[in-house]
Design a protein around this motif. Structure first.
Motif, PDB file in Angstrom:
ATOM      1  N   ALA A  14      46.094  10.158   3.890  1.00  0.00           N
ATOM      2  CA  ALA A  14      45.979   9.193   4.982  1.00  0.00           C
ATOM      3  C   ALA A  14      46.607   7.886   4.537  1.00  0.00           C
ATOM      4  CB  ALA A  14      44.522   8.973   5.375  1.00  0.00           C
ATOM      5  N   ALA A  15      47.088   7.120   5.511  1.00  0.00           N
ATOM      6  CA  ALA A  15      47.672   5.810   5.220  1.00  0.00           C
ATOM      7  C   ALA A  15      47.481   4.917   6.436  1.00  0.00           C
ATOM      8  CB  ALA A  15      49.153   5.934   4.864  1.00  0.00           C
ATOM      9  N   ARG A  16      47.383   3.622   6.184  1.00  0.00           N
ATOM     10  CA  ARG A  16      47.281   2.651   7.262  1.00  0.00           C
ATOM     11  C   ARG A  16      48.266   1.520   7.023  1.00  0.00           C
ATOM     12  NH1 ARG A  16      42.102  -0.622   9.961  1.00  0.00           N
ATOM     13  NH2 ARG A  16      43.443  -2.107  11.100  1.00  0.00           N
ATOM     14  N   ARG A  17      49.008   1.182   8.070  1.00  0.00           N
ATOM     15  CA  ARG A  17      49.920   0.043   8.051  1.00  0.00           C
ATOM     16  C   ARG A  17      49.702  -0.741   9.335  1.00  0.00           C
ATOM     17  NH1 ARG A  17      55.563   2.021   8.118  1.00  0.00           N
ATOM     18  NH2 ARG A  17      55.023   2.734   6.020  1.00  0.00           N
ATOM     19  N   GLY A  18      49.130  -1.940   9.205  1.00  0.00           N
ATOM     20  CA  GLY A  18      48.805  -2.705  10.405  1.00  0.00           C
ATOM     21  C   GLY A  18      47.784  -1.954  11.241  1.00  0.00           C
ATOM     22  N   ALA A  44      47.916   7.049   9.820  1.00  0.00           N
ATOM     23  CA  ALA A  44      48.438   8.410   9.766  1.00  0.00           C
ATOM     24  C   ALA A  44      47.515   9.270   8.922  1.00  0.00           C
ATOM     25  CB  ALA A  44      49.853   8.429   9.194  1.00  0.00           C
ATOM     26  N   VAL A  45      47.321  10.513   9.331  1.00  0.00           N
ATOM     27  CA  VAL A  45      46.455  11.451   8.621  1.00  0.00           C
ATOM     28  C   VAL A  45      47.162  12.804   8.554  1.00  0.00           C
ATOM     29  CG1 VAL A  45      44.190  12.569   8.556  1.00  0.00           C
ATOM     30  CG2 VAL A  45      44.410  10.281   9.527  1.00  0.00           C
ATOM     31  N   ARG A  46      47.065  13.457   7.409  1.00  0.00           N
ATOM     32  CA  ARG A  46      47.590  14.821   7.268  1.00  0.00           C
ATOM     33  C   ARG A  46      46.541  15.649   6.534  1.00  0.00           C
ATOM     34  NH1 ARG A  46      53.573  16.249   4.896  1.00  0.00           N
ATOM     35  NH2 ARG A  46      52.733  15.496   2.912  1.00  0.00           N
ATOM     36  N   ASP A 102      35.987  13.331   4.728  1.00  0.00           N
ATOM     37  CA  ASP A 102      37.043  13.183   5.733  1.00  0.00           C
ATOM     38  C   ASP A 102      37.908  11.979   5.379  1.00  0.00           C
ATOM     39  OD1 ASP A 102      36.659  15.217   7.743  1.00  0.00           O
ATOM     40  OD2 ASP A 102      34.820  14.173   8.320  1.00  0.00           O
ATOM     41  N   LEU A 103      39.189  12.050   5.762  1.00  0.00           N
ATOM     42  CA  LEU A 103      40.044  10.877   5.677  1.00  0.00           C
ATOM     43  C   LEU A 103      40.274  10.232   7.034  1.00  0.00           C
ATOM     44  CD1 LEU A 103      42.674  11.657   2.890  1.00  0.00           C
ATOM     45  CD2 LEU A 103      40.594  10.288   2.786  1.00  0.00           C
ATOM     46  N   TYR A 104      39.610  10.744   8.062  1.00  0.00           N
ATOM     47  CA  TYR A 104      39.459   9.920   9.251  1.00  0.00           C
ATOM     48  C   TYR A 104      38.575   8.734   8.847  1.00  0.00           C
ATOM     49  CZ  TYR A 104      41.281  13.978  11.754  1.00  0.00           C
ATOM     50  OH  TYR A 104      42.071  15.027  12.183  1.00  0.00           O
ATOM     51  N   ASP A 105      38.581   7.695   9.655  1.00  0.00           N
ATOM     52  CA  ASP A 105      37.940   6.458   9.224  1.00  0.00           C
ATOM     53  C   ASP A 105      36.453   6.600   8.920  1.00  0.00           C
ATOM     54  OD1 ASP A 105      40.245   4.919   9.214  1.00  0.00           O
ATOM     55  OD2 ASP A 105      39.317   3.273  10.325  1.00  0.00           O
ATOM     56  N   GLY A 106      35.791   7.564   9.528  1.00  0.00           N
ATOM     57  CA  GLY A 106      34.373   7.750   9.240  1.00  0.00           C
ATOM     58  C   GLY A 106      34.081   8.078   7.794  1.00  0.00           C
ATOM     59  N   GLY A 107      35.074   8.605   7.079  1.00  0.00           N
ATOM     60  CA  GLY A 107      34.879   8.945   5.673  1.00  0.00           C
ATOM     61  C   GLY A 107      35.222   7.841   4.707  1.00  0.00           C
ATOM     62  N   ILE A 108      35.999   6.827   5.154  1.00  0.00           N
ATOM     63  CA  ILE A 108      36.493   5.813   4.222  1.00  0.00           C
ATOM     64  C   ILE A 108      36.318   4.378   4.714  1.00  0.00           C
ATOM     65  CG2 ILE A 108      38.154   7.301   3.046  1.00  0.00           C
ATOM     66  CD1 ILE A 108      40.325   6.263   4.933  1.00  0.00           C
ATOM     67  N   HIS A 109      35.977   4.181   5.977  1.00  0.00           N
ATOM     68  CA  HIS A 109      35.802   2.836   6.533  1.00  0.00           C
ATOM     69  C   HIS A 109      34.370   2.405   6.240  1.00  0.00           C
ATOM     70  CE1 HIS A 109      37.391   0.121   9.968  1.00  0.00           C
ATOM     71  NE2 HIS A 109      36.417  -0.519   9.334  1.00  0.00           N
ATOM     72  N   VAL A 110      34.200   1.377   5.431  1.00  0.00           N
ATOM     73  CA  VAL A 110      32.879   1.060   4.882  1.00  0.00           C
ATOM     74  C   VAL A 110      32.482  -0.384   5.196  1.00  0.00           C
ATOM     75  CG1 VAL A 110      33.010   2.753   3.012  1.00  0.00           C
ATOM     76  CG2 VAL A 110      33.939   0.448   2.654  1.00  0.00           C
ATOM     77  N   PRO A 111      31.191  -0.672   5.153  1.00  0.00           N
ATOM     78  CA  PRO A 111      30.756  -2.073   5.244  1.00  0.00           C
ATOM     79  C   PRO A 111      31.229  -2.852   4.028  1.00  0.00           C
ATOM     80  CG  PRO A 111      28.905  -0.660   4.668  1.00  0.00           C
ATOM     81  CD  PRO A 111      30.050   0.247   4.986  1.00  0.00           C
ATOM     82  N   MET A 112      31.523  -4.124   4.228  1.00  0.00           N
ATOM     83  CA  MET A 112      31.918  -5.005   3.129  1.00  0.00           C
ATOM     84  C   MET A 112      31.445  -6.409   3.475  1.00  0.00           C
ATOM     85  SD  MET A 112      33.641  -5.000   0.145  1.00  0.00           S
ATOM     86  CE  MET A 112      34.944  -3.745   0.146  1.00  0.00           C
TER      87      MET A 112
END
Length: 479
Positions: free
Chosen positions: A427-431, A435-437, A331-341
């Motif tokens: 997907a893209a994030r600005r601030g 956005a997701v397509r 997924d490109l919703y945050d669950g697929g790309i938002h990771v621990p760091m």
């Protein structure tokens, strides 16, 4: 009288400058040109969700060593992987490029012989470089294998399919295939993650004339689900369990059965044991650094290549593995790309903190370059659109430039969850805006991540200007 006054003024100024520097915290002087460059240990988990280690939430999985690293370092809460599946995410990490600079954003992508990697860049600063664990992004021996891509030594898994086995029968050392006899004939005597850890520890223990860069790329908790019994037994009665059947009945029990044919009696306990095993191995790495007396000036950066999986008995819903985000691997919703760091570097980070700066895998290469003192202007063929986050890796953090983060995922044949071959997500994030397509010609979804981190309320109809800006970005990159 004039000369006496001038001498007095100069003496007072000099005393004031000395007093100013005496009051400055030592971390404020971390950019001193004479400072010794740090050793760097980059630890990459495979398919580990944001909420699967204790430092990031309420998981029942025990991760005391990672939690301690986070408590004594910087816990980044808005960090992103390079993609939502393994290979393009790793290429992004290795090369400092996001999807806009990659011509293949599917899981079939490989490094090219002209690519410049983190290891190449650090060689310009005289670093010794080593890779332990999963590689999977360069299958031409002598052309795109780890030794050809900047690493002095490597040990681990070469192809992407090798990374699907926790008890492999084949591994590689510096381009030579090794039999793992302990795992032949169905035996499970040598756990891959333990082998990678052992090799990394032996490397760190060596005498190094130069600073070193170690990439420790675990292939867990990616399926198949398996871990040494001592870790699984910790969760023996901790969870309700449903057996994963694999191929025990001669046909796949689910869409992943062909990949993971062995049954798993207690899949929740095994997955939790896999994560706790990783935590224990990372604890061994840190103990080795401490025993050698180099932990203080070693940057440890820990993260995951993408979100959690549902393969081979894995159940991210049960573990709330992506929370508070929506989606999972692919997924490109945050669950697929938002990771621990997690960044741990005592010589530079003396005041632990939580940092909500958005950044992504493409930023790692320029960050390591700046840490090592390498100007990317003098590195031939380097091509990155990441930025250095070194300004955040200090006790007096400075803001990063405003920019747009971008991801693209192309589905491909051979992936049992791929859907339509050739379908592209963007997907893209600005601030605060994301956005997701989910179709190359589909509508834009728009979310305010500050108020809606779970991406539940689509504001595209209300924010026409932003929608048009993100649409233009997606259209410019859809080819």
């Amino acid at each position: 009288m004039m000369m006496s006054y001038q001498a007095h003024w100069q003496s007072s100024l000099f005393a004031w400058i000395l007093a100013l520097f005496a009051c400055m915290p030592s971390s404020a002087l971390a950019d001193d040109a004479d400072a010794e460059p740090p050793d760097i240990v980059l630890i990459l988990a495979d398919d580990l969700g944001f909420n699967q280690i204790g430092a990031y939430g309420d998981t029942p999985i025990q991760t005391p060593h990672l939690d301690q690293l986070a408590a004594n370092g910087i816990r980044f809460t808005q960090a992103y992987s390079g993609n939502t599946v393994c290979s393009p995410s790793r290429v992004s990490l290795f090369t400092g490029r996001d999807g806009r600079l990659m011509d293949n954003n599917s899981n079939t992508v490989q490094l090219k012989d002209i690519d410049v990697t983190i290891a190449h860049v650090l060689k310009h600063a005289g670093y010794d470089t080593a890779l332990f664990g999963k590689y999977s992004i360069g299958s031409q021996m002598g052309v795109t294998d780890p030794l050809a891509m900047g690493f002095d030594t490597w040990y681990g898994m070469y192809s992407i399919l090798e990374g699907h086995r926790q008890y492999p029968t084949i591994l590689w050392r510096d381009g030579k295939k090794l039999r793992i006899e302990e795992n032949e004939a169905g035996r499970k005597g040598a756990y891959a993650q333990a082998l990678f850890t052992h090799e990394a520890i032996q490397y760190i223990k060596q005498d190094h004339d130069n600073p070193f860069f170690v990439l420790l790329a675990y292939s867990s908790p990616h399926a198949e689900l398996a871990a040494p019994p001592e870790f699984v037994e910790r969760y023996k009665d901790a969870f309700p369990e449903t057996r994963y059947g694999g191929m025990t009945n001669g046909t796949p029990s689910d869409k992943y059965g062909w990949y993971y044919p062995e049954p798993v009696e207690r899949p929740h306990a095994v997955l939790a044991g896999m994560v706790t095993a990783l935590d224990a191995y990372i604890g061994q790495i840190y103990q080795t650094l401490e025993s050698k007396g180099i932990a203080d000036n070693t940057l440890i950066l820990f993260t995951s290549d993408n979100g959690p999986h549902d393969e081979g008995g894995g159940d991210p819903t049960f573990f709330r593995a992506s929370e508070p985000y929506k989606g999972m691997k692919r997924d490109l919703y945050d669950g697929g790309i938002h990771v621990p760091m997690i960044a741990h570097w005592p010589a530079a980070i003396r005041s632990p903190r939580v940092d909500d700066t958005p950044w992504a895998f493409a930023d790692v290469l320029p960050t390591f370059a700046e840490i090592a003192g390498v100007s990317l202007d003098i590195v031939p063929r380097v091509k990155t659109n990441g930025v250095s986050v070194l300004p955040r890796l200090r006790d007096d953090p400075r803001p990063l430039p405003n920019r747009t983060l971008y991801w693209e995922f192309g589905k491909q044949a051979g992936d049992p969850n791929s859907g339509v071959v050739g379908e592209v997500y963007q997907a893209a994030r600005r601030g605060k805006w994301k956005a997701v397509r989910y179709d190359i010609d589909g509508p834009i979804e728009l979310y305010d991540l500050d108020s809606d981190p779970g991406e539940t309320v689509n504001l595209a109809a209300d924010e026409r200007g932003l929608r048009e800006e993100f649409t233009a970005l997606f259209e410019a990159n859809k080819d």
